[in-house]
Design a protein around this motif. Structure first.
Motif, mmCIF file in Angstrom:
data_model
loop_
_atom_site.group_PDB
_atom_site.id
_atom_site.type_symbol
_atom_site.label_atom_id
_atom_site.label_comp_id
_atom_site.label_asym_id
_atom_site.label_seq_id
_atom_site.Cartn_x
_atom_site.Cartn_y
_atom_site.Cartn_z
ATOM 1 N N THR A 188 0.819 -1.219 0.000
ATOM 2 C CA THR A 188 0.000 0.000 0.000
ATOM 3 C C THR A 188 0.849 1.263 0.000
ATOM 4 O OG1 THR A 188 -1.730 -1.156 1.209
ATOM 5 C CG2 THR A 188 -1.814 1.228 1.250
ATOM 6 N N TRP A 189 2.008 1.187 0.645
ATOM 7 C CA TRP A 189 2.861 2.369 0.844
ATOM 8 C C TRP A 189 4.203 2.109 0.167
ATOM 9 C CZ3 TRP A 189 5.334 4.019 6.130
ATOM 10 C CH2 TRP A 189 5.812 5.321 6.025
ATOM 11 N N THR A 190 4.291 2.456 -1.113
ATOM 12 C CA THR A 190 5.489 2.124 -1.892
ATOM 13 C C THR A 190 6.246 3.351 -2.376
ATOM 14 O OG1 THR A 190 4.155 1.973 -3.910
ATOM 15 C CG2 THR A 190 4.517 -0.070 -2.667
ATOM 16 N N ASP A 191 5.765 4.548 -2.033
ATOM 17 C CA ASP A 191 6.452 5.753 -2.498
ATOM 18 C C ASP A 191 6.883 6.588 -1.293
ATOM 19 O OD1 ASP A 191 4.098 6.901 -1.580
ATOM 20 O OD2 ASP A 191 3.247 7.124 -3.590
ATOM 21 N N ASP A 192 7.354 7.804 -1.576
ATOM 22 C CA ASP A 192 7.840 8.678 -0.516
ATOM 23 C C ASP A 192 6.813 9.727 -0.115
ATOM 24 O OD1 ASP A 192 10.287 7.441 -0.166
ATOM 25 O OD2 ASP A 192 11.247 8.598 -1.758
ATOM 26 N N VAL A 193 5.554 9.336 -0.162
ATOM 27 C CA VAL A 193 4.459 10.202 0.270
ATOM 28 C C VAL A 193 3.692 9.481 1.372
ATOM 29 C CG1 VAL A 193 2.352 11.392 -0.421
ATOM 30 C CG2 VAL A 193 4.269 11.232 -2.028
ATOM 31 N N PHE A 194 3.397 10.175 2.457
ATOM 32 C CA PHE A 194 2.643 9.540 3.534
ATOM 33 C C PHE A 194 1.264 9.159 3.010
ATOM 34 C CE2 PHE A 194 0.429 9.076 7.562
ATOM 35 C CZ PHE A 194 1.400 8.494 8.353
ATOM 36 N N PRO A 195 0.826 7.919 3.229
ATOM 37 C CA PRO A 195 -0.443 7.467 2.643
ATOM 38 C C PRO A 195 -1.651 8.161 3.264
ATOM 39 C CG PRO A 195 0.400 5.825 4.156
ATOM 40 C CD PRO A 195 1.472 6.867 4.028
ATOM 41 N N GLU A 196 -2.707 8.285 2.469
ATOM 42 C CA GLU A 196 -3.955 8.855 2.967
ATOM 43 C C GLU A 196 -4.855 7.782 3.568
ATOM 44 O OE1 GLU A 196 -5.851 11.101 -0.082
ATOM 45 O OE2 GLU A 196 -4.195 12.548 -0.263
ATOM 46 N N LYS A 197 -4.668 6.530 3.133
ATOM 47 C CA LYS A 197 -5.493 5.431 3.617
ATOM 48 C C LYS A 197 -4.680 4.149 3.573
ATOM 49 C CE LYS A 197 -9.989 3.198 2.872
ATOM 50 N NZ LYS A 197 -11.213 3.148 2.009
ATOM 51 N N ILE A 198 -4.896 3.264 4.546
ATOM 52 C CA ILE A 198 -4.186 1.992 4.599
ATOM 53 C C ILE A 198 -5.175 0.875 4.890
ATOM 54 C CG2 ILE A 198 -1.975 3.022 5.296
ATOM 55 C CD1 ILE A 198 -2.618 2.194 8.181
ATOM 56 N N PRO A 199 -4.815 -0.368 4.591
ATOM 57 C CA PRO A 199 -5.709 -1.481 4.926
ATOM 58 C C PRO A 199 -5.948 -1.577 6.430
ATOM 59 C CG PRO A 199 -3.960 -2.191 3.440
ATOM 60 C CD PRO A 199 -3.608 -0.816 3.896
ATOM 61 N N ILE A 200 -7.088 -2.144 6.782
ATOM 62 C CA ILE A 200 -7.437 -2.344 8.189
ATOM 63 C C ILE A 200 -6.818 -3.646 8.687
ATOM 64 C CG2 ILE A 200 -9.341 -2.792 9.797
ATOM 65 C CD1 ILE A 200 -11.091 -1.050 7.924
ATOM 66 N N ILE A 201 -6.055 -3.554 9.755
ATOM 67 C CA ILE A 201 -5.541 -4.734 10.451
ATOM 68 C C ILE A 201 -6.526 -5.029 11.577
ATOM 69 C CG2 ILE A 201 -3.551 -5.791 11.588
ATOM 70 C CD1 ILE A 201 -2.892 -4.760 8.793
ATOM 71 N N HIS A 202 -7.326 -6.062 11.431
ATOM 72 C CA HIS A 202 -8.433 -6.280 12.363
ATOM 73 C C HIS A 202 -7.923 -6.656 13.754
ATOM 74 C CE1 HIS A 202 -12.244 -7.642 14.005
ATOM 75 N NE2 HIS A 202 -12.829 -7.057 12.967
ATOM 76 N N PRO A 203 -8.527 -6.085 14.805
ATOM 77 C CA PRO A 203 -8.111 -6.426 16.179
ATOM 78 C C PRO A 203 -8.216 -7.910 16.516
ATOM 79 C CG PRO A 203 -9.483 -4.464 16.188
ATOM 80 C CD PRO A 203 -9.535 -5.011 14.792
ATOM 81 N N ASP A 204 -9.036 -8.660 15.790
ATOM 82 C CA ASP A 204 -9.153 -10.105 16.045
ATOM 83 C C ASP A 204 -7.829 -10.841 15.818
ATOM 84 O OD1 ASP A 204 -11.780 -9.848 16.705
ATOM 85 O OD2 ASP A 204 -12.580 -10.772 14.887
ATOM 86 N N LEU A 205 -6.885 -10.189 15.131
ATOM 87 C CA LEU A 205 -5.588 -10.836 14.925
ATOM 88 C C LEU A 205 -4.840 -11.002 16.248
ATOM 89 C CD1 LEU A 205 -4.290 -9.261 11.598
ATOM 90 C CD2 LEU A 205 -5.059 -11.613 11.991
#
Length: 203
Positions: free
Chosen positions: A109-126
C-alpha cells in the motif's frame, strides 16, 4: 541472500503529519576538525522503519530498552495480503503457523515517498488469533497497524493484550511470500516509546 526491508532516512522521508521530520546535519566537517566529519540526526522515534514499544500507547507499558531482543531476531513468515482492504484471521487459512513466531504482512500500500492517505485495516481479532498460534511479533509495510485517524488504537491494544509486539514501516516490495530470517533490532534508548531499526531478511 539479504533483503534490506528498511525505508530510507533522508530529508524526504515521509513522517506522520505533525511529527518531527528526519534530518541529518554535519556538525563538524573534516576541514574544520582536521581529522573527522561528525554529524547529528533529529527524528521522531516512529519515522520510517521502527519498533513500537508498548509505552507508545500505554503509560504503564514497557519502554523500548525493556523489550526482549529475541523478538526481533529469528524466523519470520512473509504473508502476501496485497489484495486485501481488511486483514483478518481468515487470511491465514491454509498457512502452517505451527513454527511461526513472527509474521510480516506485505500489503504494497505504501510504496512511495508520500505519507499514505489510507491503509488497509488490520483487524483487532488478529491479537487473540496470534496468541493462539504462538506469534509474538507482527510486522507491516504500513506506518501503523491501526487506521490513520484512529484515536482508540484498537489493534495496537489487542496485539499488546495478546503478547504481540509491533514492527512498522517495512518495505517488502522485492520480497516473495515465505519463511526468512529477520533481524530488526531497536536501539537501546532508555525510556523511549519506539526506535528506528535497520531491518533485513535473509533467505
Amino acid at each position: 541472500m539479504i533483503y534490506d526491508i528498511s525505508r530510507l532516512l533522508n530529508a524526504n522521508t515521509p513522517t506522520w503529519p505533525g511529527d518531527t521530520p528526519f534530518s541529518y546535519n554535519l556538525t563538524w566537517s573534516q576541514e574544520e576538525t582536521g581529522s573527522v566529519n561528525v554529524g547529528q540526526i533529529t527524528t521522531s522515534c516512529h519515522t520510517a522503519t521502527h519498533v513500537d514499544a508498548p509505552f507508545h500507547f500505554k503509560d504503564s507499558g514497557m519502554t523500548i530498552e525493556q523489550l526482549p531482543l529475541e523478538l526481533f531476531v529469528g524466523d519470520a513468515l512473509v504473508v502476501d495480503v496485497t489484495t486485501k482492504g481488511e486483514i483478518t484471521p481468515k487470511d491465514f487459512d491454509g498457512l502452517d503457523l505451527s513454527e511461526v513466531r513472527r509474521v510480516l504482512l506485505k500489503t504494497e500500500t505504501w510504496t512511495d515517498d508520500v505519507f499514505p492517505e489510507k491503509i488497509p485495516i488490520i483487524h483487532p481479532d488478529l491479537g487473540p488469533f496470534f496468541l493462539k498460534h504462538g506469534i509474538e511479533l507482527l510486522g507491516v509495510d504500513l506506518p501503523s497497524v491501526d487506521p490513520l485517524d484512529s484515536k482508540t488504537l484498537d489493534t495496537h491494544h489487542s496485539l499488546l493484550q495478546n503478547g504481540v509486539h509491533i514492527l512498522e514501516g517495512l518495505t517488502l516490495t522485492d520480497v516473495k511470500p515465505g519463511m526468512y530470517r529477520l533481524t530488526a533490532l531497536p536501539l537501546k534508548i532508555e525510556g523511549a516509546d519506539g526506535s528506528p531499526v535497520r531491518a533485513i531478511l535473509e533467505g
